[in-house]
Scaffold this motif. Sequence first.
Motif, short mmCIF file in Angstrom:
data_model
loop_
_atom_site.label_atom_id
_atom_site.label_comp_id
_atom_site.label_asym_id
_atom_site.label_seq_id
_atom_site.Cartn_x
_atom_site.Cartn_y
_atom_site.Cartn_z
N GLU A 34 1.00 -1.23 -0.01
CA GLU A 34 -0.03 -0.04 0.05
C GLU A 34 0.81 1.13 -0.04
N LYS A 35 1.90 1.28 0.74
CA LYS A 35 2.78 2.19 0.75
C LYS A 35 3.56 2.43 -0.54
N SER A 36 3.59 3.59 -0.90
CA SER A 36 4.13 3.97 -2.16
C SER A 36 5.72 3.98 -2.21
N PRO A 37 6.39 3.06 -2.83
CA PRO A 37 8.01 2.89 -2.74
C PRO A 37 8.72 4.11 -3.31
N ARG A 38 9.86 4.39 -2.70
CA ARG A 38 10.78 5.33 -3.43
C ARG A 38 11.13 5.01 -4.53
N VAL A 39 11.24 5.91 -5.23
CA VAL A 39 11.55 5.93 -6.83
C VAL A 39 12.73 4.98 -6.97
N LEU A 40 12.75 3.90 -7.58
CA LEU A 40 13.63 3.10 -7.72
C LEU A 40 15.01 3.57 -8.26
N GLY A 41 14.76 4.50 -9.20
CA GLY A 41 16.28 4.83 -10.04
C GLY A 41 16.78 6.06 -9.45
N ARG A 42 15.97 6.84 -8.10
CA ARG A 42 16.38 8.05 -7.68
C ARG A 42 17.22 7.78 -6.62
N PRO A 43 18.59 8.22 -6.44
CA PRO A 43 19.38 8.13 -5.08
C PRO A 43 18.73 8.60 -4.01
N ARG A 44 19.15 8.11 -2.84
CA ARG A 44 18.61 8.58 -1.60
C ARG A 44 19.33 10.12 -1.47
N HIS A 45 18.11 11.07 -1.08
CA HIS A 45 18.50 12.32 -0.83
C HIS A 45 18.98 12.51 0.60
N ASP A 46 20.29 12.09 0.91
CA ASP A 46 21.12 12.36 2.32
C ASP A 46 22.21 12.62 2.14
N GLU A 47 22.72 13.89 2.11
CA GLU A 47 23.85 14.39 2.01
C GLU A 47 25.13 14.32 2.88
N LYS A 48 24.59 14.07 4.08
CA LYS A 48 25.33 14.02 5.30
C LYS A 48 26.28 12.79 5.11
N ALA A 49 27.77 13.36 5.46
CA ALA A 49 28.91 12.54 5.37
C ALA A 49 29.24 11.95 3.98
N LYS A 50 28.49 12.53 2.98
CA LYS A 50 28.66 11.86 1.71
C LYS A 50 29.81 12.68 1.12
N PRO A 51 30.70 11.98 0.24
CA PRO A 51 32.09 12.41 -0.49
C PRO A 51 31.23 13.72 -1.52
N THR A 52 32.04 14.55 -1.76
CA THR A 52 31.57 15.54 -2.77
C THR A 52 31.13 15.12 -3.99
#
Length: 205
Positions: A2-20
């Motif tokens: 029932e819950k709409s899934p996150r877009v499969l091809g879209r990366p998670r939008h979490d920039e914390k501690a991510k390399p540039t």
Amino acid sequence: MEKSPRVLGRPRHDEKAKPTQEVVLLTATNLFIKKGYKNVSMDDVARACNVTKATIYYYYPTKGDLYTSSLVGMMERIRFHIEQILNLPNPFKERLEQLVEVHLSATVDIDMKNFMREATMNLSESQLKKVHASETAMYETIERSMQLEMDRGTIRQGNAQFFAHTFMVLMSVGYFKDGEGISLFQTSREAAKEITDFFWRSIEN
């Protein structure tokens, strides 16, 4: 489901501690999804990342390189999710139906046909080879599953590659809208059931 899934091809939008470089690719991918290749500049990506344009060019010498990496990344994520669903223990037909429903629900704002069309028009031969290699890997994931189920006797014997490509083409019918923008199916679940039932009749043992 029932819950709409996150877009499969879209990366998670979490920039914390991510390399540039990861932040740049994540941001560019989301911009390409929203606006398309032609409407996104390297300046746009730099502004969205809050970095200089020189930083963008350091990691991706050309816009084509950035687009290539975005497309390859999207297809790798989609392939990963396809593989996860197909490796579930439930009956094969149920897995196929779940795959269609999740895929249609989660890629609703990704126009892969347009992505590939823009790639063909704007990328170099070597860049296109990378994109096509990732696209092939997606199909091969489904093809291996088809072959495995043939070997198990779940579905009839046939050409696994043909089955995989036919299944993907049928799945794309779930995106169809008429001239007034009305979808062929009311829900992704309805589309998944109709598409899978139609496909299953052609491969059942």
